[in-house]
Design an enzyme around this catalytic site. Structure first.
Site, PDB file in Angstrom:
ATOM      1  CG  ASP A 224      50.789  39.724  35.921  1.00 55.36           C
ATOM      2  OD1 ASP A 224      51.372  39.967  37.117  1.00 55.36           O
ATOM      3  OD2 ASP A 224      50.717  40.030  34.741  1.00 55.36           O
TER       4      ASP A 224
ATOM      5  CD  GLU B   8      40.668  37.470  31.289  1.00 55.53           C
ATOM      6  OE1 GLU B   8      41.287  36.505  31.962  1.00 55.53           O
ATOM      7  OE2 GLU B   8      41.717  38.380  30.861  1.00 55.53           O
TER       8      GLU B   8
END
Length: 264
Positions: free
Chosen positions: A45, A123
């Site tokens: 990721d 985020e």
């Protein structure tokens, strides 16, 4: 079709990257790092986050696909044993485009300095350089709370399984255009009060943070950590842009959640 490949940098990922590049060029696809139609991320990721930020100016033109060479990832749905199948799919099969919402962060400065804009796939967090973070939180232009604590985290639905989950936030399906507001170790007693629960804000709501006890903050945008001085406000909302993933087969979100957190 033009393609580019990013690698985690370890020997396994680099070997797969070179092999895929050769295979795709054998199918007469063009390798183009500047203006790719599709970007293949080989690693995890974190590698796809790197690719996203590298090509953030081409989000409306570039689609991403991930091959994971380590632990199962939320963005990487192919394994090394399947690269021949993936190469054939890219070369021969029209792909479905799946779009996920992004987080827009706008930092404005005191004394009229030029504002800074970022996009996050997972985020953004805000922490004080020294001591307790004290921020006035506004939602849709109305004062909501004065936060005191370690920090604040604003996440996307696809990032809701990352740091947000560790903070007790909800897991949100990435088809929902929303952002999530989560507190880090808030101070709550007879004098100070915060909501204490994560908030999920729809696309038409804006969250504004205004400093109370100092103008300098550590702000993260995904994996990037940045020091911002003389901050007047930090604004968060669902971005107009979206990330586009190339899907050649189903990749159910709830199955990824199950495999990552529930399955043995």
């Amino acid at each position: 079709m033009k393609f580019a490949i990013t690698s985690k940098g370890d020997s396994k990922s680099n070997t797969l990257m070179h092999k895929m590049r050769t295979y795709l060029q054998d199918f007469n696809l063009t390798y183009d790092e500047d203006q790719p139609d599709i970007v293949i991320s080989v690693g995890g990721d974190g590698t796809l986050l790197y690719a996203f930020h590298r090509y953030r100016s081409r989000l409306d033109k570039t689609a991403f696909v991930g091959v994971h060479t380590g632990h199962l990832g939320f963005y990487a749905d192919w394994v090394p044993e399947e690269i021949e199948k993936l190469v054939i799919a890219i070369a021969k099969t029209p792909y479905q485009v799946i779009e996920y919402p992004l987080l827009e962060t706008i930092i404005r400065y005191q004394h009229g300095g030029k504002e800074t804009r970022y996009l996050a796939l997972n985020e953004s967090t805000v922490k004080s350089v020294e001591g307790t973070l004290v921020m006035d939180v506004e939602i849709r232009g109305q004062h909501f709370e004065r936060f005191r604590g370690d920090g604040l985290c604003l996440s996307t639905p696809s990032g809701s399984t990352a740091y947000n989950k560790a903070l007790g936030g909800a897991i949100i399906h990435p088809s929902i255009p929303a952002i999530q507001f989560a507190e880090m170790a808030s101070i709550n007693n007879r004098v100070f009060r915060t909501i204490g629960s994560p908030l999920i804000l729809p696309a038409h709501h804006t969250c504004m943070l205004k400093p109370v006890n100092g103008p300098d903050f550590l702000v993260t945008i995904d994996h990037l950590s940045l020091l911002h001085k003389d901050v007047k406000s930090i604004q968060y909302r669902v971005a107009d842009e979206k990330i586009r993933f190339a899907r050649f087969r189903p990749f159910p979100f709830w199955k990824r959640v199950h495999d990552s957190f529930v399955s043995d």
